[in-house]
Enzyme design. Structure first.
Site, mmCIF file in Angstrom:
data_model
loop_
_atom_site.group_PDB
_atom_site.id
_atom_site.type_symbol
_atom_site.label_atom_id
_atom_site.label_comp_id
_atom_site.label_asym_id
_atom_site.label_seq_id
_atom_site.Cartn_x
_atom_site.Cartn_y
_atom_site.Cartn_z
ATOM 1 N N GLU A 1 13.273 2.725 13.247
ATOM 2 C CA GLU A 1 12.366 3.789 12.789
ATOM 3 C C GLU A 1 11.183 3.863 13.741
ATOM 4 O O GLU A 1 11.185 3.210 14.777
ATOM 5 C CB GLU A 1 11.922 3.521 11.347
ATOM 6 C CG GLU A 1 11.192 2.209 11.163
ATOM 7 C CD GLU A 1 10.759 1.948 9.727
ATOM 8 O OE1 GLU A 1 10.580 2.889 8.942
ATOM 9 O OE2 GLU A 1 10.562 0.763 9.388
ATOM 10 N N TYR B 1 0.820 -1.206 0.000
ATOM 11 C CA TYR B 1 0.000 0.000 0.000
ATOM 12 C C TYR B 1 0.855 1.258 0.000
ATOM 13 O O TYR B 1 2.070 1.197 0.170
ATOM 14 C CB TYR B 1 -0.935 0.005 1.216
ATOM 15 C CG TYR B 1 -0.258 0.393 2.523
ATOM 16 C CD1 TYR B 1 0.604 -0.483 3.170
ATOM 17 C CD2 TYR B 1 -0.464 1.652 3.095
ATOM 18 C CE1 TYR B 1 1.232 -0.124 4.359
ATOM 19 C CE2 TYR B 1 0.159 2.013 4.285
ATOM 20 C CZ TYR B 1 1.000 1.123 4.910
ATOM 21 O OH TYR B 1 1.628 1.480 6.066
HETATM 22 N N1 DCS Z 1 8.280 3.924 8.284
HETATM 23 C C1 DCS Z 1 7.128 3.238 8.402
HETATM 24 C C2 DCS Z 1 7.143 1.936 9.098
HETATM 25 C C3 DCS Z 1 5.938 3.775 7.871
HETATM 26 O O1 DCS Z 1 4.795 3.088 7.978
HETATM 27 C C4 DCS Z 1 5.961 5.038 7.228
HETATM 28 C C5 DCS Z 1 4.734 5.658 6.633
HETATM 29 C C6 DCS Z 1 7.194 5.716 7.145
HETATM 30 C C7 DCS Z 1 8.333 5.113 7.670
HETATM 31 C C8 DCS Z 1 7.308 7.054 6.466
HETATM 32 O O2 DCS Z 1 7.156 6.921 5.085
HETATM 33 P P1 DCS Z 1 6.587 8.094 4.175
HETATM 34 O O3 DCS Z 1 7.404 9.289 4.492
HETATM 35 O O4 DCS Z 1 6.823 7.600 2.796
HETATM 36 O O5 DCS Z 1 5.163 8.272 4.513
HETATM 37 N N2 DCS Z 1 3.499 5.230 7.047
HETATM 38 C C9 DCS Z 1 2.304 5.677 6.367
HETATM 39 C C10 DCS Z 1 1.100 5.192 7.047
HETATM 40 O O6 DCS Z 1 0.880 4.021 7.247
HETATM 41 N N3 DCS Z 1 0.349 6.214 7.380
HETATM 42 O O7 DCS Z 1 0.904 7.405 7.040
HETATM 43 C C11 DCS Z 1 2.134 7.163 6.382
#
Ligand code: DCS
Length: 282
Positions: A177, A32
């Site tokens: 992270e 996704y």
């Molecule tokens: N790390 C993880 C585990 C994430 O789920 C996300 C984003 C990021 C880093 C940051 O990635 P982006 O900068 O590309 O968004 N998660 C999405 C989510 O599930 N909801 O909002 C962003």
């Protein structure tokens, strides 16, 4: 009533039918993206689609449309929904088939996208948020934006119960992270961020942050840091599509820096805002 993208068609939300034998439902077998929209303009759409196709490829799922076609359909979806500021949620599953672990032979992927109006969390940008440290119990392919989100879901719930906005995850004392964000620290005028590998999702916002850092003359070290080093950072930031650049001001009761968003963080946020303004004005 809004509109959704269902495979290659834009239909009314209520027209979307998902089979209960869909492998997304049974196995989380899919990938996704969450993509930000500012004033009707889709931000970093190419980058998100690039990652979407790469994630799909990594789980041996072939997306049955060209990238250009999907890009066009997503823009049309935003337009048809008259979306101002919010996000697109896009997912693809391997499709539906009688339940067995290996891929059924005649299976067709199912793609769904919808949009949601969602204001920017400006108070968080301004005041900062609290975080808690938790063990990273996820699998070893965190570079894939998979629908399997049980690890992050449990971490987020624990953070929520502690009154925290985000969980900062670690493996054997090394910060990886956030549960749904990337984590960065600033010390002595250097921005530290985990290197791109299988332990993190290579965040689109992370890359925008690194571009902002370069533009404002903040040196970057793409090198993982430990929990111990995290406590010495004078500024801590999380980034994600929806959280943009959010300062972390407290971690498990430990105050970060002065307890207020730091100067570098402010400059990075200003640079990020400038990018959005250019996008919206052009
Ligand atoms: N790390 C993880 C585990 C994430 O789920 C996300 C984003 C990021 C880093 C940051 O990635 P982006 O900068 O590309 O968004 N998660 C999405 C989510 O599930 N909801 O909002 C962003």
């Amino acid at each position: 009533m809004g509109y959704s993208l269902w495979n290659n068609r834009i239909v009314l939300d209520k027209e979307v039918i998902i089979d209960r034998e869909d492998r997304g439902y049974q196995f989380g077998d899919g990938v996704y993206e969450v993509i930000k929209v500012y004033d009707g303009i889709v931000f970093t759409l190419n980058e998100h689609l690039e990652r979407f196709y790469t994630s799909a490829e990594k789980i041996k799922l072939m997306i049955p449309f060209k990238k250009d076609k999907l890009l066009m359909l997503l823009r049309e979806l935003v337009h048809k929904n008259n979306l101002g500021t919010g996000h697109i949620y896009l997912q693809i599953t391997r499709g539906s088939g009688s339940r067995q672990h290996h891929f059924p032979h005649t299976i067709k992927p199912v793609l769904v996208a919808n949009v949601k109006e969602n204001p920017r969390p400006l108070a968080n940008f301004e005041n900062g948020v609290k975080a808690t440290i938790l063990e990273d119990i996820r699998w070893l392919r965190c570079d894939i934006k998979t629908l399997n989100l049980l690890g992050p879901v449990l971490a987020k719930q624990e953070a929520y119960e502690k009154g925290c906005y985000e969980a900062i995850l670690h493996r054997n004392g090394v910060v990886t992270e956030g549960a749904s964000s990337n984590v960065h620290g600033i010390l002595d005028g250097v921005l530290y961020t985990h290197q791109v590998d299988n332990m993190i999702l290579n965040g689109i916002t992370r890359n925008v942050l690194l571009a902002c850092a370069k533009e404002i003359g903040l040196p970057v070290k793409e090198q993982a840091f430990t929990l111990e080093q995290l406590t010495t950072m004078t500024e801590v930031i999380i980034t994600s599509t929806t959280s943009e650049i959010t300062p972390v001001i407290e971690i498990d009761g430990h105050v970060v820096g002065t307890g207020k968003p730091g100067e570098w963080t402010r400059k990075l946020q200003q640079q990020f805002n400038a990018k959005i303004s250019v996008l919206v004005r052009s």
